[in-house]
Design a protein around this motif. Structure first.
Motif, short mmCIF file in Angstrom:
data_model
loop_
_atom_site.label_atom_id
_atom_site.label_comp_id
_atom_site.label_asym_id
_atom_site.label_seq_id
_atom_site.Cartn_x
_atom_site.Cartn_y
_atom_site.Cartn_z
N ALA A 3 -9.28 42.63 73.69
CA ALA A 3 -10.18 43.43 73.69
C ALA A 3 -11.47 43.21 73.16
O ALA A 3 -12.51 42.94 73.69
CB ALA A 3 -9.93 44.78 72.97
N LEU A 4 -11.42 42.21 72.07
CA LEU A 4 -12.53 41.83 71.61
C LEU A 4 -13.32 40.74 72.59
O LEU A 4 -14.36 40.52 72.65
CB LEU A 4 -12.14 40.88 70.22
CG LEU A 4 -13.33 40.18 69.38
CD1 LEU A 4 -14.34 41.12 68.91
CD2 LEU A 4 -12.65 39.49 68.32
N LEU A 5 -12.28 39.84 72.93
CA LEU A 5 -12.87 38.74 73.66
C LEU A 5 -13.48 39.50 75.23
O LEU A 5 -14.72 39.04 75.75
CB LEU A 5 -11.47 37.74 74.43
CG LEU A 5 -12.22 36.60 75.13
CD1 LEU A 5 -12.83 35.80 73.88
CD2 LEU A 5 -10.75 35.75 75.49
N ALA A 6 -12.78 40.65 75.62
CA ALA A 6 -13.39 41.29 76.85
C ALA A 6 -14.88 41.79 76.52
O ALA A 6 -15.76 41.68 77.50
CB ALA A 6 -12.65 42.36 77.40
N GLN A 7 -15.01 42.35 75.40
CA GLN A 7 -16.12 42.73 74.84
C GLN A 7 -17.07 41.63 74.75
O GLN A 7 -18.28 41.74 75.32
CB GLN A 7 -15.95 43.58 73.53
CG GLN A 7 -17.14 44.25 73.06
CD GLN A 7 -17.27 44.31 71.59
OE1 GLN A 7 -16.41 43.85 70.77
NE2 GLN A 7 -18.62 44.96 71.07
N LEU A 8 -16.84 40.71 73.96
CA LEU A 8 -17.63 39.66 73.71
C LEU A 8 -18.29 38.88 74.83
O LEU A 8 -19.29 38.56 75.04
CB LEU A 8 -17.27 38.58 72.72
CG LEU A 8 -17.23 39.17 71.30
CD1 LEU A 8 -16.50 38.02 70.45
CD2 LEU A 8 -18.18 39.46 70.75
#
Ligand code: CO
Ligand code: ZN
Length: 336
Positions: A3-8
Motif C-alpha cells: 500500500a505504501l509503495l502504491a501510494q508513493l
C-alpha cells in the motif's frame, strides 16, 4: 509495504518539485523519529537518536525525485516541445501518457516523417495535451512545467511494476526501516533527498551538514535477467544487492563487507552488484568533506527509467531486514 509503495509511486515529484512526496513521507514517519525537518534544498531529514555513546552517526539516503519532461516551447498548434529532467530515453517515453503537476495529461509522440527510428531524439518529439492552439495550451501549461509518467502501480505474482519505483521503492524501504527499528546504538539520520536524478544534488548538501561517520543509500539498480540483456549478475528476486561499484563511487570495502557479513549471519539472501553506468546518492556522500566511508543497498529493478519499472516484493522485504540488522548493531570499522 504494498500500500505504501502504491501510494508513493502515485505521487507527482520530478527533481526540484518533491513537495508532495516529502509531505507524504513526513506523515508516515514523524511519530517514529526524535527529530524531523526540511532543509534549504528540500531534503527531508529525520533523526533517531542513539542509545549508546560509542555509536556511529549513520546517514541513510533515498531520493524522492523522479525523472520528467520539461516544457521548452509551445508551438502555434498547441504541441509542447520538451527536454529531459534526468535520464529520459526517447524510446521509453514514446507514446506514453504523462501528467503535469496541475493534473493536465498528455500523450507523447514524435514527428512521423522521421525515416530511421534509431535516429529518434527528444527534439523530434512532443507532448500532445489536446490543445488546438498555443493560446489554449498556455491556459493549461507554462514553459518550464514538468510532466511525469502517469499510471497506477500494478501487481503480478511477487512483482510490483509502475512508474517512479526509482526511487520510491528505496523511500519505502527506508520508511519501513524507520518503523521497524526500536533501538539502535547508532545515531540514525534518515535523509529523503531531492534532485538525485539531475546529479546527486540533495545528497551533496545534506551530507556536508550532517557530517556522518558512514553513508548508506538505498536505490534501484539494473538487472541482467531479461531476454538478451547486457550481462549483469543481478536478478530480480534474488535478494537486495550489495553494491561494489557504479559510475559514481567505489564502495568502501569495509562498509561493503559489513553488509555482506550481516546478510550472511542472518541468512538474508543478497547479491553483489557492479553497475557499469549510472550512480546514486552515495556517490556524493562519500566525497563529502574529508571523505565518508559509504555503501549502497540496491533494489533490483527491471526497465529502470521506463513507465513500468519492476521490483520484487521479497527483495524489498529483505532490504528492510538487512538494513535493520546493520543499523541495530554496533559498527566497528578500524580507523573510524
Ligand atoms: Co534514476
Ligand atoms: Zn534512483
Amino acid at each position: 509495504m504494498k500500500a505504501l509503495l502504491a501510494q508513493l509511486t502515485g505521487i507527482y515529484g520530478p527533481s526540484g518539485k518533491e513537495e508532495a512526496v516529502r509531505q507524504a513521507i513526513q506523515q508516515e514517519i514523524r511519530d517514529y523519529v526524535d527529530e524531523i525537518h526540511e532543509d534549504i534544498m528540500g531534503n527531508l531529514i529525520a533523526v533517531k537518536k542513539s542509545s549508546s555513546l560509542s555509536g556511529k552517526k549513520i546517514m541513510l539516503a533515498a531520493h524522492m525525485d523522479q525523472i520528467g519532461l520539461i516544457v521548452t516551447n509551445i508551438d502555434e498548434n498547441g504541441f509542447l516541445r520538451f527536454s529531459n529532467i534526468g535520464g529520459v530515453s526517447p524510446f521509453n517515453v514514446m507514446h506514453r501518457r504523462v501528467v503535469f503537476q496541475n493534473g493536465v495529461t498528455g500523450a507523447v509522440s514524435f514527428e512521423t516523417e522521421l525515416e530511421d527510428i534509431k535516429k529518434l531524439r527528444l527534439n523530434k518529439m512532443y507532448i500532445d495535451i489536446g490543445a488546438a492552439s498555443r493560446e489554449q495550451a498556455k491556459k493549461l501549461v507554462q514553459i518550464g512545467d514538468v510532466a511525469v509518467y502517469h499510471g497506477p502501480m500494478a501487481e503480478s505474482g511477487d512483482r510490483y511494476f509502475g512508474c517512479a519505483m526509482d526511487d520510491r521503492a528505496g523511500c519505502a524501504v527506508l520508511i519501513e526501516t524507520v518503523k521497524t527499528i526500536k533501538d539502535s546504538p547508532n545515531e540514525l539520520v534518515f535523509v529523503f533527498t531531492v534532485q538525485e536524478e539531475v546529479g546527486l544534488r540533495g545528497a551533496r548538501t545534506s551530507s556536508y551538514a550532517i557530517n556522518p561517520d558512514i553513508g548508506i543509500s538505498v536505490d534501484v539498480t539494473l538487472t541482467g535477467d531479461t531476454p538478451k540483456s547486457r550481462p549483469m549478475a543481478v536478478n530480480l528476486g534474488d535478494g537486495p544487492a550489495v553494491k561494489v561499484k557504479d559510475a559514481s563511487l567505489i564502495c568502501h570495502p569495509q562498509v561493503k563487507n559489513l553488509m555482506i557479513q550481516r546478510a550472511e549471519e542472518a541468512g538474508i539472501p543478497y547479491q553483489l552488484e557492479v553497475l557499469e553506468a549510472g550512480g546514486t546518492d552515495s556517490g556524493a556522500i562519500h566525497l563529502s568533506r574529508e571523505g565518508v566511508p559509504s555503501g549502497v543497498i540496491s533494489i533490483p529493478c527491471r526497465y529502470v527509467h521506463s513507465a513500468h519499472e519492476m521490483v520484487d516484493k521479497n527483495d524489498l522485504e529483505n532490504a528492510v531486514r538487512l538494513l535493520t540488522r546493520i543499523l541495530e548493531n554496533e559498527i566497528h570499522i578500524p580507523g573510524l
